[in-house]
Design a protein around this motif. Structure first.
Motif, short mmCIF file in Angstrom:
data_model
loop_
_atom_site.label_atom_id
_atom_site.label_comp_id
_atom_site.label_asym_id
_atom_site.label_seq_id
_atom_site.Cartn_x
_atom_site.Cartn_y
_atom_site.Cartn_z
N GLU A 1 0.83 -1.20 0.00
CA GLU A 1 0.00 0.00 0.00
C GLU A 1 0.87 1.25 0.00
N ALA A 2 0.26 2.35 -0.37
CA ALA A 2 0.98 3.63 -0.34
C ALA A 2 1.32 4.00 1.10
N ASP A 3 2.48 4.65 1.26
CA ASP A 3 2.95 5.03 2.60
C ASP A 3 3.13 6.54 2.65
N GLY A 4 2.19 7.21 3.31
CA GLY A 4 2.24 8.66 3.41
C GLY A 4 3.38 9.18 4.26
N ASN A 5 4.02 8.30 5.05
CA ASN A 5 5.13 8.72 5.90
C ASN A 5 6.49 8.60 5.20
N SER A 6 6.48 8.16 3.96
CA SER A 6 7.75 8.01 3.25
C SER A 6 8.32 9.38 2.89
N LYS A 7 9.63 9.42 2.68
CA LYS A 7 10.30 10.66 2.32
C LYS A 7 10.03 11.01 0.86
N LEU A 8 10.20 12.27 0.54
CA LEU A 8 9.93 12.73 -0.82
C LEU A 8 11.01 12.27 -1.78
N SER A 9 10.61 11.99 -3.01
CA SER A 9 11.58 11.76 -4.07
C SER A 9 12.14 13.12 -4.49
N GLU A 10 13.20 13.10 -5.26
CA GLU A 10 13.79 14.36 -5.74
C GLU A 10 12.76 15.15 -6.55
N PHE A 11 12.01 14.44 -7.38
CA PHE A 11 11.00 15.09 -8.21
C PHE A 11 9.91 15.73 -7.35
N GLN A 12 9.43 15.02 -6.34
CA GLN A 12 8.39 15.55 -5.46
C GLN A 12 8.90 16.77 -4.70
N GLY A 13 10.16 16.71 -4.26
CA GLY A 13 10.74 17.85 -3.57
C GLY A 13 10.80 19.09 -4.45
N GLU A 14 11.11 18.88 -5.73
CA GLU A 14 11.17 20.01 -6.66
C GLU A 14 9.79 20.62 -6.86
N MET A 15 8.75 19.78 -6.83
CA MET A 15 7.40 20.31 -6.96
C MET A 15 7.02 21.17 -5.76
N ILE A 16 7.46 20.75 -4.58
CA ILE A 16 7.20 21.55 -3.37
C ILE A 16 7.93 22.88 -3.48
N GLN A 17 9.16 22.86 -3.96
CA GLN A 17 9.92 24.10 -4.12
C GLN A 17 9.24 25.04 -5.12
N MET A 18 8.64 24.47 -6.16
CA MET A 18 7.89 25.31 -7.09
C MET A 18 6.64 25.88 -6.43
N ALA A 19 5.96 25.05 -5.62
CA ALA A 19 4.76 25.51 -4.93
C ALA A 19 5.07 26.63 -3.95
N ALA A 20 6.31 26.64 -3.44
CA ALA A 20 6.70 27.69 -2.49
C ALA A 20 6.61 29.07 -3.11
N THR A 21 6.75 29.16 -4.42
CA THR A 21 6.65 30.46 -5.09
C THR A 21 5.20 30.94 -5.16
N LEU A 22 4.24 30.03 -4.97
CA LEU A 22 2.83 30.41 -4.98
C LEU A 22 2.40 31.08 -3.68
N CYS A 23 3.05 30.68 -2.59
CA CYS A 23 2.63 31.20 -1.28
C CYS A 23 3.64 32.14 -0.65
N GLY A 24 4.74 32.42 -1.35
CA GLY A 24 5.72 33.37 -0.85
C GLY A 24 6.85 32.76 -0.03
N ASP A 25 6.84 31.42 0.17
CA ASP A 25 7.88 30.79 0.98
C ASP A 25 9.24 30.78 0.32
#
Length: 301
Positions: free
Chosen positions: A197-221
């Motif tokens: 099953e999917a594990d929500g506690n797993s660490k982010l992949s490099e690709f997922q981390g890059e998506m979070i970094q892009m999302a940071a520009t949407l909220c000012g982080d």
């Protein structure tokens, strides 16, 4: 406009209310309730294929079906060997930007081939596209072919960059005089591959981390000292989904505020830290991309 896929896409299809141009995005984060269906490892390909089936069947049952051009496109080739050399001749840089030292990459080549499937009742069964006939002798089918084809179909005034002005378009594949009536109403059930099953506690992949970094520009982080690497350093998949939802909500809230204050529809909203209650309307955006998307009734599911 943005709409959640699971809540509204099928309803819009059923009611015949899809706008002229729709982008359907998959889930990039693997949760037990909502498994990732983007075909990225380590997600189950079953979920990705089920997603395609779900989208196709909703479109096929829509009263708008005879107006449809459904494009399924991948952005990676999966790591397999490709016997066709990557095109490097006559490929224009999109905007003249050059990468940093020491490589000084000029973005004047294409990548490896990726799968693309074009579906419509206006296409003859079994049609295969091997290459474009223009607009330039070196033109190829590539990701920029999508906006290039949209520009042509909707008679839009401008290209986005030199790259989509160069890319081949595929509207000629719509070659029938009348729509087909034999397109299947349903697709076969895909086979589940992964047992875990999917594990929500797993660490982010490099690709997922890059998506979070892009999302940071949407909220000012992106202005904070934790950006970019510390922001995602210990983040789990579940935390990433929550972060994305909050970042996007802050962005859309700011857009609504700007709209209420008289901002033009093509304005680009960038949330600011410690913003006052009164937000002056942002300046009109002059970017070609903004003009392009404001020309379309765009629905992003």
């Amino acid at each position: 406009m943005f709409h959640p896929f699971d809540l509204e896409f099928k309803r819009h299809c059923k009611e015949g209310k899809l706008p002229n141009y729709v982008v359907v995005e998959q889930r990039f984060y693997d949760l037990k309730i909502f498994p990732g269906n983007d075909d990225h490892p380590s997600h189950d390909v079953f979920e990705g294929q089920k997603f395609i089936k779900e989208v196709y069947e909703a479109l096929r049952a829509s009263p708008q079906w005879n107006e449809m051009l459904f494009i399924i496109i991948y952005d990676e080739h999966g790591g397999f060997f490709d016997h066709v050399p990557t095109p490097v001749t006559g490929v224009p840089s999109p905007d003249g930007i050059v990468g940093p030292e020491p490589y000084n990459f000029q973005f004047d080549r294409l990548g490896v081939r990726v799968p693309a499937i074009i579906i419509s009742p206006w296409i003859e069964k079994g049609t295969v596209l091997h290459g474009p006939s223009g607009p330039y002798p070196t033109s190829e089918f590539e990701h920029s072919s999508i906006p290039a084809t949209v520009k042509k179909i909707f008679n839009l005034p401008e290209f986005l960059t030199k790259r989509d002005a160069w890319a081949g378009t595929f509207e000629d594949v719509l070659s029938r005089n009348s729509p087909r009536t034999d397109c299947p109403a349903t697709l076969p059930e895909p086979v589940k591959f992964r047992e875990a099953e999917a594990d929500g506690n797993s660490k982010l992949s490099e690709f997922q981390g890059e998506m979070i970094q892009m999302a940071a520009t949407l909220c000012g982080d992106h202005r904070k000292d934790i950006y970019p690497h510390k922001l995602v350093e210990n983040m789990t998949v579940s935390e990433a989904v929550e972060y994305l939802n909050n970042a996007f909500k802050k962005f859309t809230d700011e857009c609504e505020k700007a709209k209420a204050n008289g901002a033009d529809e093509s304005s680009i909203c960038v949330p600011k830290d410690d913003e006052p209650d009164h937000v002056p309307p942002p300046a009109k955006s002059k970017s070609i991309a903004s003009k392009f998307f404001s020309c379309l009734a765009c629905d992003h599911h």
